[in-house]
Write a protein that holds these residues in place. Structure first.
Motif, PDB file in Angstrom:
ATOM      1  N   PRO A 110       0.825  -1.203   0.000  1.00  0.00           N
ATOM      2  CA  PRO A 110       0.000   0.000   0.000  1.00  0.00           C
ATOM      3  C   PRO A 110       0.868   1.266   0.000  1.00  0.00           C
ATOM      4  N   ILE A 111       0.435   2.241  -0.779  1.00  0.00           N
ATOM      5  CA  ILE A 111       1.156   3.521  -0.810  1.00  0.00           C
ATOM      6  C   ILE A 111       0.881   4.232   0.517  1.00  0.00           C
ATOM      7  N   PRO A 112       1.924   4.557   1.273  1.00  0.00           N
ATOM      8  CA  PRO A 112       1.730   5.050   2.647  1.00  0.00           C
ATOM      9  C   PRO A 112       1.340   6.532   2.698  1.00  0.00           C
ATOM     10  N   ILE A 113       0.133   6.796   2.233  1.00  0.00           N
ATOM     11  CA  ILE A 113      -0.331   8.179   2.159  1.00  0.00           C
ATOM     12  C   ILE A 113      -1.749   8.256   2.732  1.00  0.00           C
ATOM     13  N   ILE A 114      -2.030   9.372   3.435  1.00  0.00           N
ATOM     14  CA  ILE A 114      -3.361   9.602   4.009  1.00  0.00           C
ATOM     15  C   ILE A 114      -3.894  10.923   3.448  1.00  0.00           C
ATOM     16  N   TYR A 115      -5.182  10.915   3.135  1.00  0.00           N
ATOM     17  CA  TYR A 115      -5.814  12.151   2.648  1.00  0.00           C
ATOM     18  C   TYR A 115      -6.728  12.691   3.744  1.00  0.00           C
ATOM     19  N   CYS A 116      -6.485  13.971   4.066  1.00  0.00           N
ATOM     20  CA  CYS A 116      -7.283  14.608   5.107  1.00  0.00           C
ATOM     21  C   CYS A 116      -7.957  15.824   4.484  1.00  0.00           C
ATOM     22  N   ASP A 117      -9.229  16.010   4.788  1.00  0.00           N
ATOM     23  CA  ASP A 117      -9.952  17.159   4.216  1.00  0.00           C
ATOM     24  C   ASP A 117      -9.297  18.473   4.615  1.00  0.00           C
ATOM     25  N   LYS A 118      -8.761  18.499   5.831  1.00  0.00           N
ATOM     26  CA  LYS A 118      -8.148  19.742   6.320  1.00  0.00           C
ATOM     27  C   LYS A 118      -6.704  19.891   5.869  1.00  0.00           C
ATOM     28  N   CYS A 119      -5.931  18.807   6.023  1.00  0.00           N
ATOM     29  CA  CYS A 119      -4.478  18.920   5.807  1.00  0.00           C
ATOM     30  C   CYS A 119      -4.027  18.486   4.415  1.00  0.00           C
ATOM     31  N   GLY A 120      -4.926  17.925   3.664  1.00  0.00           N
ATOM     32  CA  GLY A 120      -4.523  17.503   2.318  1.00  0.00           C
ATOM     33  C   GLY A 120      -3.776  16.185   2.341  1.00  0.00           C
ATOM     34  N   ILE A 121      -2.715  16.099   1.514  1.00  0.00           N
ATOM     35  CA  ILE A 121      -1.931  14.866   1.436  1.00  0.00           C
ATOM     36  C   ILE A 121      -0.973  14.794   2.628  1.00  0.00           C
ATOM     37  N   VAL A 122      -1.103  13.735   3.424  1.00  0.00           N
ATOM     38  CA  VAL A 122      -0.227  13.580   4.586  1.00  0.00           C
ATOM     39  C   VAL A 122       0.467  12.223   4.509  1.00  0.00           C
ATOM     40  N   PRO A 123       1.819  12.205   4.509  1.00  0.00           N
ATOM     41  CA  PRO A 123       2.511  10.914   4.484  1.00  0.00           C
ATOM     42  C   PRO A 123       2.333  10.182   5.812  1.00  0.00           C
ATOM     43  N   VAL A 124       2.228   8.888   5.766  1.00  0.00           N
ATOM     44  CA  VAL A 124       2.133   8.097   6.997  1.00  0.00           C
ATOM     45  C   VAL A 124       3.458   8.248   7.754  1.00  0.00           C
ATOM     46  N   PRO A 125       3.416   8.570   9.044  1.00  0.00           N
ATOM     47  CA  PRO A 125       4.674   8.703   9.786  1.00  0.00           C
ATOM     48  C   PRO A 125       5.428   7.371   9.828  1.00  0.00           C
ATOM     49  N   GLU A 126       6.758   7.460   9.791  1.00  0.00           N
ATOM     50  CA  GLU A 126       7.590   6.261   9.739  1.00  0.00           C
ATOM     51  C   GLU A 126       7.251   5.265  10.839  1.00  0.00           C
ATOM     52  N   LYS A 127       6.938   5.785  12.024  1.00  0.00           N
ATOM     53  CA  LYS A 127       6.668   4.885  13.154  1.00  0.00           C
ATOM     54  C   LYS A 127       5.384   4.074  12.945  1.00  0.00           C
ATOM     55  N   ASP A 128       4.519   4.518  12.052  1.00  0.00           N
ATOM     56  CA  ASP A 128       3.265   3.788  11.806  1.00  0.00           C
ATOM     57  C   ASP A 128       3.394   2.750  10.685  1.00  0.00           C
ATOM     58  N   LEU A 129       4.586   2.607  10.142  1.00  0.00           N
ATOM     59  CA  LEU A 129       4.785   1.597   9.098  1.00  0.00           C
ATOM     60  C   LEU A 129       4.884   0.214   9.736  1.00  0.00           C
ATOM     61  N   PRO A 130       4.502  -0.833   9.081  1.00  0.00           N
ATOM     62  CA  PRO A 130       3.921  -0.844   7.748  1.00  0.00           C
ATOM     63  C   PRO A 130       2.437  -0.485   7.755  1.00  0.00           C
ATOM     64  N   VAL A 131       2.004   0.084   6.637  1.00  0.00           N
ATOM     65  CA  VAL A 131       0.565   0.164   6.379  1.00  0.00           C
ATOM     66  C   VAL A 131       0.204  -1.215   5.877  1.00  0.00           C
ATOM     67  N   LYS A 132      -0.500  -1.982   6.741  1.00  0.00           N
ATOM     68  CA  LYS A 132      -0.723  -3.397   6.428  1.00  0.00           C
ATOM     69  C   LYS A 132      -1.881  -3.595   5.464  1.00  0.00           C
ATOM     70  N   LEU A 133      -1.724  -4.582   4.621  1.00  0.00           N
ATOM     71  CA  LEU A 133      -2.832  -4.982   3.752  1.00  0.00           C
ATOM     72  C   LEU A 133      -3.876  -5.670   4.620  1.00  0.00           C
ATOM     73  N   PRO A 134      -5.138  -5.276   4.524  1.00  0.00           N
ATOM     74  CA  PRO A 134      -6.161  -6.003   5.275  1.00  0.00           C
ATOM     75  C   PRO A 134      -6.311  -7.403   4.693  1.00  0.00           C
ATOM     76  N   GLU A 135      -6.570  -8.387   5.560  1.00  0.00           N
ATOM     77  CA  GLU A 135      -6.637  -9.775   5.071  1.00  0.00           C
ATOM     78  C   GLU A 135      -7.964 -10.095   4.399  1.00  0.00           C
ATOM     79  N   ASN A 136      -9.079  -9.668   5.067  1.00  0.00           N
ATOM     80  CA  ASN A 136     -10.355 -10.074   4.474  1.00  0.00           C
ATOM     81  C   ASN A 136     -10.938  -9.003   3.571  1.00  0.00           C
TER      82      ASN A 136
END
Ligand code: ANZ
Ligand code: ZN
Length: 818
Positions: free
Chosen positions: A431-457
């Motif tokens: 997954p591309i580690p990016i978050i979209y926020c209505d207020k802040c726009g494009i926000v990269p996922v902070p390094e400490k929150d990696l990995p952005v895991k693929l959901p299993e189901n």
């Protein structure tokens, strides 16, 4: 005599190697390092012998270097994300992860049976969280450096794979993976700014003498650097300019029209009211056409006059402006000055629309009929005012300089290379580690929150949208900046991102807090020898170089090229076709190993052709190699019987022994040169076959063979074949009474002394009188000796008639003349 039973000895030695951990590579060592790397496979099923060729070549290199005293890193892994897993999920209702892991287990088993010397502790699987976490980290590093960005635009879409493709994945307008004709979609997508590295990627190629020339050429062409000028053509009656890019400023006096790409917004800005309808119809028609076909050299040239004129800034001439189908919007400035006299496409267009053709370059010598064909070479400028008489090169400089002085244009460099589109509308990727926020726009996922895991189901449906779009659990998140509600990017990365750095992870496959250790990768890289298929010349090999250069510039690695030497192996065909399940012509290594053993399969793969060449699989071929392997084995154990027989006396070296020993060392020399001089494994094995025949002759013809010589031959033979047929070599070495493992021995060197032929000196008489001496190799025949003797007294017997020659073996030649 002991029988050859590969099915028994092969698993036995594989177990010993594993238990003794002989292929586990120490991170550092006193020995010099050597990194041997093969392109890791996509685990889409079982391996066929074509794949195995790659790993066999790599294994010869690794084992040979190990036996030369190197600390060898020889790892293996799997490029485990990607479409086939997801398609299998859709078709068979099996989770991509399960499908992938099952395949990996099968492949691992196949490779272990081949006896490949991998350090299995370093196995890397790109779909595992502990790997793709760091793929995401690389994305973030590029994002922070301004090298990852999102933009809307026309992208290549494969209707069958249901995802976008990078330009590199489109071959002749078709999907590189499935062959479906690619269409265009307008989407907002993530890109890596590889264009910023165009120049560095080009320059780097000059520092890679160990790469095949054709691969470097393919990369150069793909990057496509052109030097020329940008020139502004003012539009008559409007306060607008058309900027063009040309590589031939020396032809500017020959411009007879201008052409703009259909996608350019300029077209509708310039078109006159009278022409608007016609132009709009043309644009609508072109929009439906295939962009690749439309701009190919052969395609029919079409366009429409915009009703508007530009002014040639050098001549002041009025130039009609066209929209034309052969102009690419994405290249240069998307507009050109057309010079039909000197450009084939412009020529075709001018002929079709009755536009003038004005010659401004003439060949250095001879004439040229410009009405018949364009003259596209460089030459001498004519009809070009003050520039007349200049040669093209000087003319290009002079015209560019003039324009720069007058502010009409400037020197310009263009590249064909486009930015690397990395978004994929699929599930089975990082997954591309990016978050979209209505207020802040494009926000990269902070390094400490990696990995952005693929959901299993998730549900796998062929919708053309990533299944992640449908996963509420995945999509909804909170903004790392403001803590408000936000949603995640639902697209995943191109699998070529995964494979653009795996060679770094092998160095520290288990490191948890970093993707790799800088000191460790600086010790191990660049890779000393990379081996793989040429199909990756502008994909994986270009992307890996790019990512390495970025990591270098960001200070994470100390080298800026990942692969010092590259070898591209040829494919194995069967019945004239590439092996594929659908053709039903796949040769499985498992079957061959069961029938002949891995050593025979390895030898055959290496013997069938020079390894860089494509080759056709032949059942008779592997049979033949198997017979050779057995003959070699039989000779070996015949030798052991003699060596171990107590009633055989040790004999002195006679002529035969000396000759055979010379052949033994000549073979060692040849094989060494064949291996080191560029992967000539097929001729190396031919050399071994030849020697084995000579050995057979010796064993059959000599009554009292020398034990000492046979012991030397037995020792050397097992060492020599160890990289090629490692199991059999290990068994032979053991049976010779050695207590070490052969893989930990040194590959033998040849004895320079032994190579020298023995010589004898013969007295030469003419009519019974001593006239001189000749020294000849001991192996010479009577005929050869007589010939030399006559030659040595040529002056003396000039003009006389040769009556006869007598030879007293080993002593003299008497020449009788009249
Ligand atoms: C005038 C001219 C005269 C040209 C001549 C060539 C020969 P490369 O080498 O590929 O960089 N061109 C520029 N932009 C274009 C575009 N967007 N679509 C199609 N063609 C384009 O080619 C550069 C040349 O291709 C340029 O130089 C331009 O034609 C054309 F005797 O300008 B030339
Ligand atoms: Zn926010």
């Amino acid at each position: 005599m002991k029988e050859y039973r590969p099915q028994e000895i092969e698993p036995k030695w594989q177990k010993v190697w594993e238990e003794k951990k002989v292929f586990e590579t120490p991170q550092y060592s006193q020995k010099p390092k050597y990194y041997a790397l093969v392109m890791f496979p996509y685990p889409s099923g079982t391996l066929h012998v074509g794949h195995v060729k790659n790993y066999t070549i790599g294994d010869i290199v690794a084992r040979y270097k190990r036996m030369q005293g190197y600390n060898v890193l020889h790892p293996f892994g799997y490029d485990a994300f990607g479409l086939p897993a997801e398609n299998a999920a859709i078709a068979h209702k099996i989770h991509p992860k399960k499908w992938t892991m099952d395949n990996i287990n099968t492949i691992r088993g196949q490779i272990k049976k081949m006896g490949i010397s991998y350090d299995w502790n370093r196995e890397v699987i790109t779909c595992n969280e502990d790997y793709y976490k760091w793929t995401q980290w690389i994305f973030l590093k590029l994002y922070e450096a301004g090298l990852a960005y999102k933009k809307p635009g026309a992208v290549n879409w494969c209707p069958s794979c249901q995802t976008v493709l990078a330009n590199e994945q489109v071959k002749d307008g078709k999907c590189e993976r499935c062959g479906t004709t690619v269409t265009i979609k307008h989407l907002e997508q993530w890109y890596f700014k590889i264009t910023e590295y165009a120049e560095k990627l080009l320059e780097g190629l000059d520092k890679l003498p160990g790469w095949p020339e054709h691969v470097k050429t393919m990369q150069r062409n793909w990057i496509g650097k052109s030097t020329g000028a940008e020139v502004d053509f003012p539009v008559e009656g409007l306060d607008k300019k058309i900027r063009i890019f040309t590589t031939r400023p020396d032809t500017i006096y020959g411009v007879t029209f201008m052409a703009i790409a259909p996608e350019s917004p300029l077209v509708l800005e310039l078109v006159t009211d009278e022409k608007r309808k016609e132009v709009e119809e043309f644009l609508a028609k072109v929009a439906l056409e295939d962009r690749f076909k439309r701009t190919s050299l052969e395609a029919k040239k079409e366009g429409v006059f915009l009703g508007r004129y530009a002014i040639n800034p050098l001549t002041g001439e009025r130039i009609p402006i066209y929209v034309a189908n052969y102009i690419l919007y994405e290249y240069g400035t998307g507009a050109i000055m057309a010079v039909p006299a000197h450009d084939k496409r412009d020529f075709d267009f001018a002929k079709a629309y009755g536009l003038p053709i004005k010659q401004v370059i003439k060949p250095k010598d001879g004439e040229w009929n410009i009405e018949e064909a364009p003259y596209e070479e460089e030459g001498i400028m004519v009809n070009s005012g003050p520039f007349d008489g200049l040669e093209s090169k000087a003319g290009i400089e002079a015209v560019t300089k003039y324009m720069e002085e007058k502010g009409l244009g400037k020197k310009s460099v263009q590249y064909k290379l486009r930015d690397w589109l990395i978004s994929r509308q699929r599930y089975w990727g990082a997954p591309i580690p990016i978050i979209y926020c209505d207020k802040c726009g494009i926000v990269p996922v902070p390094e400490k929150d990696l990995p952005v895991k693929l959901p299993e189901n998730v549900e796998f449906l062929p919708t053309g949208q990533s299944p992640l779009t449908l996963s509420e659990e995945f999509k909804h998140t909170t903004c790392p900046k403001c803590g408000g509600p936000a949603h995640r990017e639902v697209e995943t990365m191109d699998t070529f991102v995964d494979s653009s750095w795996y060679f770094l992870r092998y160095v520290n496959p288990k490191l948890e807090d970093r993707p790799f250790d800088t000191n460790d990768v600086n010790y191990w890289l660049p890779v000393d020898q990379y081996i793989g298929g040429v199909e990756h010349a502008v994909l994986h090999l270009l992307y890996s170089r790019f990512i390495t250069k970025v990591l270098h510039d960001l200070g994470y690695v100390g080298f800026d090229e990942p692969f010092q030497n590259l070898f591209t192996q040829g494919m194995i065909y069967k019945d004239g076709w590439k092996m594929s399940k659908s053709k039903g012509n796949v040769v499985s290594p498992d079957d061959m190993i069961e029938k002949y053993g891995a050593d025979t399969l390895r030898m055959y793969i290496l013997f069938m052709a020079p390894p860089e060449k494509d080759a056709e699989w032949s059942d008779a071929g592997i049979e033949g190699v198997h017979r050779f392997v057995k003959r070699l084995w039989n000779n070996y154990y015949k030798m052991l019987d003699i060596i171990n027989a107590s009633d055989v006396e040790e004999a002195e070296f006679g002529r035969e022994e000396k000759a055979l020993r010379r052949k033994l060392h000549a073979m060692i020399k040849k094989i060494k040169e064949d291996i080191e001089g560029g992967f000539k494994f097929n001729t190396a094995i031919a050399g071994l076959m030849e020697f084995n025949n000579q050995l057979s002759d010796y064993l059959e013809s000599v009554e009292n063979p020398s034990k000492k010589l046979l012991r030397e031959i037995a020792e050397k033979i097992s060492l020599i074949i160890s990289p090629f047929a490692p199991h059999m070599a290990e068994e032979m070495w053991h049976d010779l009474g050695k207590e070490t493992l052969i893989v930990e021995e040194r590959w033998p060197d040849y004895d320079e002394e032994a190579l020298k032929e023995d010589e004898i000196t013969i007295v030469v008489q003419v009519n019974g009188k001593v006239r001189g001496k000749v020294t000849v190799p001991a192996g010479f025949t009577e005929e050869q000796i007589k010939e030399r003797a006559v030659e040595s007294v040529k002056k003396l017997i000039e003009g006389k008639q040769l009556v006869n020659t007598f030879y007293v073996p080993g002593k003299l030649v008497n020449i009788v003349v009249k």
